[in-house]
Design an enzyme around this catalytic site. Structure first.
Site, PDB file in Angstrom:
ATOM      1  N   GLY A 125       0.820  -1.202   0.000  1.00 36.01           N
ATOM      2  CA  GLY A 125       0.000   0.000   0.000  1.00 36.01           C
ATOM      3  C   GLY A 125       0.857   1.256   0.000  1.00 36.01           C
ATOM      4  O   GLY A 125       1.067   1.873   1.048  1.00 36.01           O
ATOM      5  N   TYR A 126       1.378   1.611  -1.152  1.00 32.03           N
ATOM      6  CA  TYR A 126       2.214   2.814  -1.265  1.00 32.03           C
ATOM      7  C   TYR A 126       1.443   3.930  -1.982  1.00 32.03           C
ATOM      8  O   TYR A 126       1.261   5.015  -1.460  1.00 32.03           O
ATOM      9  CB  TYR A 126       3.487   2.509  -2.049  1.00 32.03           C
ATOM     10  CG  TYR A 126       4.569   1.810  -1.254  1.00 32.03           C
ATOM     11  CD1 TYR A 126       4.313   1.258  -0.010  1.00 32.03           C
ATOM     12  CD2 TYR A 126       5.853   1.696  -1.765  1.00 32.03           C
ATOM     13  CE1 TYR A 126       5.308   0.612   0.704  1.00 32.03           C
ATOM     14  CE2 TYR A 126       6.861   1.051  -1.055  1.00 32.03           C
ATOM     15  CZ  TYR A 126       6.579   0.507   0.182  1.00 32.03           C
ATOM     16  OH  TYR A 126       7.573  -0.122   0.884  1.00 32.03           O
ATOM     17  N   GLU A 242      16.126  -3.493  -5.585  1.00 35.31           N
ATOM     18  CA  GLU A 242      15.510  -3.987  -6.813  1.00 35.31           C
ATOM     19  C   GLU A 242      16.270  -3.577  -8.067  1.00 35.31           C
ATOM     20  O   GLU A 242      15.765  -3.705  -9.172  1.00 35.31           O
ATOM     21  CB  GLU A 242      14.065  -3.498  -6.898  1.00 35.31           C
ATOM     22  CG  GLU A 242      13.120  -4.213  -5.954  1.00 35.31           C
ATOM     23  CD  GLU A 242      13.026  -5.709  -6.238  1.00 35.31           C
ATOM     24  OE1 GLU A 242      12.948  -6.074  -7.418  1.00 35.31           O
ATOM     25  OE2 GLU A 242      13.064  -6.505  -5.276  1.00 35.31           O
ATOM     26  N   GLU A 379       9.025   8.639 -19.467  1.00 35.51           N
ATOM     27  CA  GLU A 379       9.372  10.060 -19.363  1.00 35.51           C
ATOM     28  C   GLU A 379      10.298  10.293 -18.167  1.00 35.51           C
ATOM     29  O   GLU A 379      11.283  11.032 -18.278  1.00 35.51           O
ATOM     30  CB  GLU A 379       8.104  10.920 -19.229  1.00 35.51           C
ATOM     31  CG  GLU A 379       7.281  11.039 -20.509  1.00 35.51           C
ATOM     32  CD  GLU A 379       6.386   9.826 -20.771  1.00 35.51           C
ATOM     33  OE1 GLU A 379       6.289   8.954 -19.877  1.00 35.51           O
ATOM     34  OE2 GLU A 379       5.807   9.741 -21.863  1.00 35.51           O
TER      35      GLU A 379
END
Lengths: 392, 369, 369, 392
Positions: A125-126, A242, A379
């Site tokens: 839940g970010y 990561e 982007e």
């Protein structure tokens, strides 16, 4: 130390095990790009766990394998090559390492085993509505009341929330002037009162992500990982772990091979020769991009093994492979779209979707649009690269 | 001031169709379940029937309004701008054209006859050999399966252009023995059906036309469908660009409106060039179709461009919307799906490119200018 | 801090070659007339002869340095970074490989023998039937015209892989009766020649090899040339990107450095991704070639990528330079022309794609990883 | 008035004249995209002049044709279709209308006839080194001395300066705080002392443009057009007259047809079928873009005829067709490059270049890069469009 590791033998060992022990019905789901739910993931995680491979990225003392970065990438590659479910559970990859690094011994004992054996399922839940890539501006609040936090707010893009037991959550515990501060990491059981989970309908008609509403949810303070106000640090810790995520190009190459077969089958015969050759040519260009990316992935692993900085490699690989995967899915749609796109159905759960072979590529095409959006949009990646290139 | 794209067709009929489409879109978007959506689509169908859309180009003596291609274009343009989930090109254009002179026409005009069109080359199920008519025990028999056919709700008929020893155009009641349909909703919200014909005995009353005129009529009808689809999509794309501009103006990231980032600004400028080109080439095809000498090449080129531009613009719009682009929350993204599906209606890029290359008819297109 | 791309090969040999290339580039750029350029190229050729470049991979007993592919790669990389207008891949790599064991090798090593290589498929003049060897009056005769062959200055020999009843590799002195050459300068500054062979009687002493080994050796030599060309071009592209970045940092428009415009920043980021991919796929091919089992597929894929990326990056760099991009004033733009021409050396995209598709050898490439 | 004009008959009349009177050797030069020098342009201008068509865009009283905008575009289209040299001389298109609008009767009498009959050849001295698209920042100065100006400075990108008699030149006649002011328009004979012309070597190996150095050049004050300090106004006047410049797509379509033939010839036979079909497919997409652009061009003419604003149409057409022309030239290079690119020679003037049919496309490919750079680069066009779209 790593001179002693025979990576080729290691690769063979993983492959033999995967082919021998991953249930055919699970591999069939992966091979046809059908939806990976907990139902598919869990049995395989259980098997890996029982074999001692439940957590390739964890240290041995916590039940992990203790593998080096190269071994972990090899493991991921073989999983993709053998159509085993990618071992990408939020608990295992994201939360586990944080608990190992920052959790108390009690928390480690409480949470790690369930992650490892797959009994507990986690979601992250970010993201919050309107915040985009700008995590620091999150607004879900957690107000301390005795030994609990009262949590209020809303999370979005929450993958698998509808089939998870827990959500690890970034919440705002104080109003600091600097936005990155005052954020804490809470573990929230999803069966608590005040939690509502609403599916987000996505363009590919599948149910991947959710909105999670938190309305006066009472979370024990013991569920906070690390110190109050330091949640941002733990989030960053994850992101840095990561960095090698893009080095595994095996799923991309697998997709390319599948589409090559698809084109050959769908457009067989002289009547469709021109069309087939056009797509084969485009596939060849995509393949050259993937071969390039896999070499950059190899360099990345090498750099991590040597303890060197990765520089722009992760951004370069992400930028390139996300577009290549979109290209591959476009080629697939060009091959089967006329026949199958009209049969791909809109409403998930209202009866089975069409089951024709190849129809998964209609879904893959739609879903692939996300590749240049999530995990840092193209982007944003280009901004990052340009900043390095120009120094301004 | 809010930016508005140049319309390809305007006027009262366009406005009427657009208003209807907008209301419909909002209504459908508010319904979550499949059954509710199906019921809503049926209500909408009845709505456009009452408004006389299907009768637009049907002669007055057959119960229609006796309108022309300009009227059809206005409806397609209005409906397209709202992404209306009804088979406008097919039901208002292709079906009336193919059934010209047929006694069912008055029912088509009211919407009572709900006809799905099955053109040659319609997708076939893998395991069947396609749709065939053959002589069996002294009678004609239709056999085969076609799938993914765009359809009005609860179709009453299939209008089948069957290729066989003698090509035939057949209007087959859906209730005939041996005929089965399975309906579902496509990802752009429209209805489609799979049709199963199991040794269906052809009633001579079903024959709308036979012989060499059938391929000619179906080719012309397909081109009409392609042209109306292009017109629809010009409008859809224009609306999509307007909405993307609004989204970028309203949404902030890192403290500045997204509309201030040059990369996104240039991307939208590229989308606009694609839009203007599609509008231009479609206007050219419409003009040719309204002239004495219609040009299939002009339509083929427009549809080819739609395939390229539709996908490119939809993909760009999704990218501009970021995460929201992956959801169905916004009308803009529903328009994207419409643009993506339109590619597969009335001949995709490969079909159009192949016939243009085969005919080598490219020099003759200069005549259309 | 100035940005520097990751090099594909580095070390002393690379540095030496790069320094030589830079000086040469500056010298050539200062000369306006064709005769002066030709004289300069001849001086440069003698220069690299004295430095031993052509002898790099020639065994010591034949007068060379006895180096390996890594040494050749270092020279190609250094020369490429400066866009050196000499046929490095051909003269240092392909020629010594094809002439292995031949008595002319010591002269090749010094640069005294200046050999142009004519591989099968070399461009032919429209009106001739290509290069043929045929039996005529009991002797072998070579006849035909090939054009646009990259060459050292004043070539002393043509090394011809002639296809005929029996394939032959012939080393033909340029001064032989019936042999004529016309030299000129290509747009990337390199020399090329048209070779006219008019019923040239083949001297048995010219035969370097004959029979089935000829196609094998020429294919391997072509791949070596393609690989060295890719290595050259990785370096050239890296330098081009660095120079483009510098140009955009230094040049202002409407009061701000061009480097601050997001559209240009993103374009350069795209160029950099192309560069990294080309570097990666070329490194992969080089690694494969240095392994026990060289892979022609790895080289074909790298050359295919070079064709795509070389043109795309050159075009982007020209665009970033605006009007200056249309001139030859800047080294960056001269590198662009080098990248554009490299596509046509040792098999263009079409050639590489065709053989990859024909061999269906794509799955086997996984072995190279 | 224009209802009386039969445009089809007009088109036919132009075509008949062009085919009957444009010398074959001149048309051959145009058809094979060889260099258009004064030597090629002049004879055709002379023929047109004698027929009364010397100045399609001028009013009748100055020797022009008095044609309306649609007729002028038709004239240009037919010129392209018939391989006549495009009547794009700087004097005729640019300077003439300014002299007509702002020149004194003496200046009109002195300069217009030579432009009309082609005896005087003109080039345009606007651009300066380092100024890019930013004309207002020019630095060439003209200091008044009695009835002369002393001109010092440097011009660049000056097309045809090496074969021109005159250069119309923007110079700075006073140091105004506002950059646009203080600029004047001077007509400078190129044989005056103090003028040096240096060719700029361009990437396609041809000699198109020059640097012109002005070192104490004494120019009669009578050669100033209009008022001192108002040069900027006259420059803008020109730009606005050229709005329909992009409406003529005939040259593009001609190029497309030529490349289609080139592909068919160069890649004939079964052995090159796959390659040929790939290029034919790309050509078809380019053709669809040109058909679209020609419709937008038609709309532009319509709008000008009706006195309506053109809005973004010129930018849209310029952006689109410049890329399409690049695409067409890329396709041509893909067809002939392997055979002909190595034969295309670098040094202009050092003997003839190779003459093989098709080799002009190597040059065209290189030259076509300029299309997205000159006349407002694609980046500038996109800025202009975005400004309109977003209103900010």
């Amino acid at each position: 130390m790593d001179a002693a590791i025979d990576y080729q033998a290691f690769r063979a060992e993983i492959r033999d095990f995967a082919l021998a022990h991953c249930p055919p019905d699970i591999r069939a789901v992966v091979a046809s790009y059908r939806k990976l739910s907990r139902k598919v993931w869990y049995p395989w995680q259980r098997i890996l766990f029982e074999h001692g491979w439940g957590a390739p990225s964890w240290p041995k003392e916590f039940g992990g394998t203790g593998w080096d970065p190269r071994q972990r990438v090899i493991f991921d590659e073989v999983m993709a090559e053998c159509d085993c479910p990618p071992q990408y559970h939020h608990g295992l990859r994201h939360l586990g390492p944080v608990i190992i690094e920052f959790g108390t011994p009690e928390q480690q004992k409480r949470f790690l085993p369930g992650i490892l054996n797959g009994e507990d399922w986690w979601c992250q839940g970010y993201s919050e509505p309107g915040a985009g890539s700008d995590l620091a501006s999150l607004r879900t609040t957690a107000r301390r009341e005795d030994d609990h936090y009262m949590v209020d707010g809303q999370k979005t893009w929450t993958s698998h929330a509808h089939e998870s037991d827990w959500m690890y959550t970034l919440v705002r515990t104080s109003k600091e002037p600097k936005k990155q501060q005052g954020i804490s990491l809470l573990l929230i059981p999803l069966n608590l009162p005040g939690i509502t989970i609403r599916p987000i309908r996505t363009i590919d008609g599948w149910h991947h992500v959710n909105e999670v509403f938190l309305d006066g949810v009472r979370v024990p303070a013991a569920n906070r990982i690390g110190e109050e106000g330091q949640g941002w640090t733990y989030g960053k810790f994850l992101l840095e772990r990561e960095r090698l995520g893009g080095a595994n190009i095996a799923p991309h190459r697998k997709a390319l091979e599948r589409v090559r077969e698809l084109v050959a089958t769908e457009l067989a015969g002289e009547g469709r020769r021109a069309e087939r050759e056009l797509l084969q040519h485009r596939l060849l260009l995509a393949e050259s991009e993937l071969l390039a990316a896999s070499e950059l992935g190899r360099e990345s692993v090498e750099a991590v093994m040597q303890g060197n900085a990765l520089g722009m490699l992760p951004s370069v690989i992400k930028l390139g492979t996300s577009v290549t995967m979109q290209t591959i899915s476009q080629i697939a749609l060009d091959a089967v779209g006329e026949r199958l796109a009209p049969r791909f159905r809109r409403v998930d759960g209202a009866g089975p979707n069409a089951e024709e072979p190849g129809i998964e590529w209609v879904q893959n095409y739609m879903y692939a649009r996300v590749r240049t959006i999530y995990g840092g949009s193209s982007e944003v990646q280009k901004n990052v690269i340009a900043k390095q290139l120009f120094g301004i | 001031m809010t930016f508005a794209t140049t319309l390809i067709v305007s006027g009262e009929t366009f406005e009427m169709a657009y208003r209807f489409g907008q209301v419909a879109e909002r209504e459908l978007a508010g319904i979550a379940d499949a059954a509710g959506q199906a019921a809503c689509i049926e209500r909408l169908w009845n709505g456009i029937g009452e408004l006389g859309w299907m009768g637009t180009a049907i002669p007055e003596e057959a119960g229609g309004a006796g309108g022309d291609l300009a009227d059809l274009a206005a409806i397609a343009s209005g409906a397209g701008r709202a992404g209306l989930a009804l088979p406008v090109a097919s039901s208002c254009g292709v079906v009336p054209a193919l059934l010209a002179g047929n006694p069912v026409l008055p029912d088509v005009a009211t919407g009572a006859a709900r006809v799905a069109v099955i053109l040659p080359g319609a997708a076939q199920d893998e395991d069947t050999g396609g749709l065939r008519i053959r002589l069996l025990n002294d009678g004609l028999t239709l056999d085969g399966v076609v799938v993914g056919v765009e359809t009005p709700p609860n179709p009453t008929h299939a209008l089948v252009a069957a290729e066989g020893a003698e090509p035939m155009l057949l209007l087959i009641p859906a209730s005939s023995p041996g005929v089965q349909t399975e309906l579902y909703q496509r990802i752009d919200g429209r209805l489609a059906a799979d049709w199963h014909f199991s040794l269906v005995t052809v009633d001579s009353g079903w024959i709308v036309a036979r012989g060499p005129e059938v391929p000619e009529r179906t080719a012309a009808a397909r081109d009409l469908g392609a042209l109306l689809t292009c017109i629809e999509c010009v409008s859809a794309m224009g609306a999509l660009i307007e909405q993307t501009i609004q989204y970028l103006l309203n949404r902030e990231q890192f403290g500045a409106p997204l509309a201030t980032y040059q990369a996104l600004r240039h991307r939208v400028a590229d989308m606009y060039v694609e839009y203007e080109n599609l509008r231009g080439i479609t206007a050219r095809a419409l003009r040719a179709a309204q002239s004495g000498e219609p040009s299939w090449q002009a339509i083929a080129f427009a549809k080819l461009r739609l395939g390229e531009a539709g996908r490119a613009v939809a993909e760009s719009a999704i990218q501009c919307h970021g995460g929201m682009g992956m959801t169905e929350e916004l009308p803009a993204i529903r328009l994207c799906k419409r643009l993506m599906m339109a590619e597969f209606e009335f001949g995709n890029r490969v079909f159009q490119a192949a016939r243009l290359l085969a005919a080598d008819g490219r020099t003759s297109t200069a005549a259309a200018d």
